[in-house]
Write an enzyme that holds these catalytic residues in place. Structure first.
Site, PDB file in Angstrom:
ATOM      1  N   ASP A   1     -12.827   6.446   7.931  1.00 37.37           N
ATOM      2  CA  ASP A   1     -13.988   7.357   7.935  1.00 37.37           C
ATOM      3  C   ASP A   1     -14.202   8.007   9.300  1.00 37.37           C
ATOM      4  OD1 ASP A   1     -14.539   6.774   5.232  1.00 37.37           O
ATOM      5  OD2 ASP A   1     -15.590   4.954   5.799  1.00 37.37           O
ATOM      6  N   ASN A  60     -13.479  13.380   1.948  1.00 41.76           N
ATOM      7  CA  ASN A  60     -14.064  12.128   1.467  1.00 41.76           C
ATOM      8  C   ASN A  60     -15.582  12.204   1.592  1.00 41.76           C
ATOM      9  OD1 ASN A  60     -14.218   9.415   0.634  1.00 41.76           O
ATOM     10  ND2 ASN A  60     -13.991   8.635   2.721  1.00 41.76           N
ATOM     11  N   ARG A 120       0.848  -1.210   0.000  1.00 43.04           N
ATOM     12  CA  ARG A 120       0.000   0.000   0.000  1.00 43.04           C
ATOM     13  C   ARG A 120       0.878   1.253   0.000  1.00 43.04           C
ATOM     14  NH1 ARG A 120      -5.100   0.303   1.110  1.00 43.04           N
ATOM     15  NH2 ARG A 120      -5.069  -1.826   1.878  1.00 43.04           N
TER      16      ARG A 120
HETATM   17  C1  GAR Z   1     -20.376   6.986  -3.193  1.00 38.47           C
HETATM   18  O1  GAR Z   1     -21.579   6.689  -2.543  1.00 38.47           O
HETATM   19  C2  GAR Z   1     -19.281   7.224  -2.167  1.00 38.47           C
HETATM   20  O2  GAR Z   1     -19.706   7.862  -1.032  1.00 38.47           O
HETATM   21  C3  GAR Z   1     -18.892   5.810  -1.861  1.00 38.47           C
HETATM   22  O3  GAR Z   1     -18.813   5.212  -3.115  1.00 38.47           O
HETATM   23  C4  GAR Z   1     -19.829   5.777  -3.934  1.00 38.47           C
HETATM   24  C5  GAR Z   1     -19.227   6.144  -5.259  1.00 38.47           C
HETATM   25  O4  GAR Z   1     -20.231   6.353  -6.203  1.00 38.47           O
HETATM   26  N1  GAR Z   1     -17.653   5.774  -1.135  1.00 38.47           N
HETATM   27  C6  GAR Z   1     -17.458   4.956  -0.089  1.00 38.47           C
HETATM   28  O5  GAR Z   1     -18.259   4.126   0.269  1.00 38.47           O
HETATM   29  C7  GAR Z   1     -16.111   5.129   0.587  1.00 38.47           C
HETATM   30  N2  GAR Z   1     -16.101   4.442   1.838  1.00 38.47           N
HETATM   31  P1  GAR Z   1     -19.899   6.980  -7.625  1.00 38.47           P
HETATM   32  O6  GAR Z   1     -18.654   6.262  -8.161  1.00 38.47           O
HETATM   33  O7  GAR Z   1     -21.111   6.690  -8.452  1.00 38.47           O
HETATM   34  O8  GAR Z   1     -19.658   8.445  -7.425  1.00 38.47           O
END
Ligand code: GAR
Length: 200
Positions: free
Chosen positions: A144, A106, A64
């Site tokens: 988070d 985020n 990572r």
């Molecule tokens: C979103 O809901 C974002 O908050 C989530 O992935 C989705 C991306 O959607 N992120 C997480 O869960 C991070 N922990 P998108 O690619 O359609 O914008």
């Protein structure tokens, strides 16, 4: 004008909403680059707007940390004022977070600190809650767990599955994200001050 780099992993629908918002000449921010940890569908939205993209495939690195240092080099090329993780489904190594926080935010599809992690929508459904939400946070070295910049409740409706609930949450996420980016750009929201005043 605030310059923004956006990092994604997937479809990038929230990225699309941000691109559409910043296309308004009155919007006080510009997206300078979109990066991803894989060949993300969402690159198509960047291409629609002629925004440069870069990819640092996680799978190509042994650790990572090595992946993160390549990502950091790419970000250094663009020197954005703000990094937005918009569906980047990877934990960032601590040195990258330390270098960018609090100028790295985020979006998350839950009402943090409820349901952190990669499956915020699924976990809310499994828990049987009647409401979940959307949050925008400063990225720190937890999962988070950074200071919350904006959040809003979203109801869980009878019959919701993960997809239906996530699709109801995403428009709220988009609105919150666009508003946070606007407020950072205008100086209404001081990320350093929020971070400094956050409880340890
Ligand atoms: C979103 O809901 C974002 O908050 C989530 O992935 C989705 C991306 O959607 N992120 C997480 O869960 C991070 N922990 P998108 O690619 O359609 O914008």
């Amino acid at each position: 004008m605030l310059t923004v780099a956006v990092l994604i992993s997937g479809t990038g629908s929230n990225l699309r909403a941000l691109l559409d918002a910043v296309a308004d000449p009155e919007f006080p921010a510009r997206i300078v680059v979109v990066g991803a940890d894989r060949e993300a569908e969402g690159f198509a939205h960047a291409e629609d707007y002629g925004i440069p993209t870069f990819m640092v495939p996680f799978a190509r690195f042994a650790t990572r940390e090595e992946w993160g240092s390549e990502l950091a080099e790419q970000l250094d090329v663009w020197q954005p004022d703000l990094v937005v993780l918009s569906g980047l489904m990877r934990l960032l190594p601590a040195d990258l977070v330390d270098a960018w926080s609090p100028r790295i935010i985020n979006t998350h599809p839950a009402y943090l600190p409820e349901f952190p992690g990669a499956h915020g929508v699924r976990d809310a459904l499994s828990a049987g809650v009647v409401q979940t939400g959307a949050s925008v946070i400063i990225v720190d070295n937890g999962v988070d767990s950074g200071p919350i910049l904006a959040q809003e409740r979203v109801p869980v409706l009878p019959g919701d599955d993960e997809h239906a609930l996530h699709e109801r949450i995403k428009p709220v996420e988009r609105r919150l994200l666009i508003d946070v980016v606007r407020r950072v750009a205008t100086g209404d929201l001081d990320l350093a001050a929020v971070s400094a005043s956050a409880p340890l």
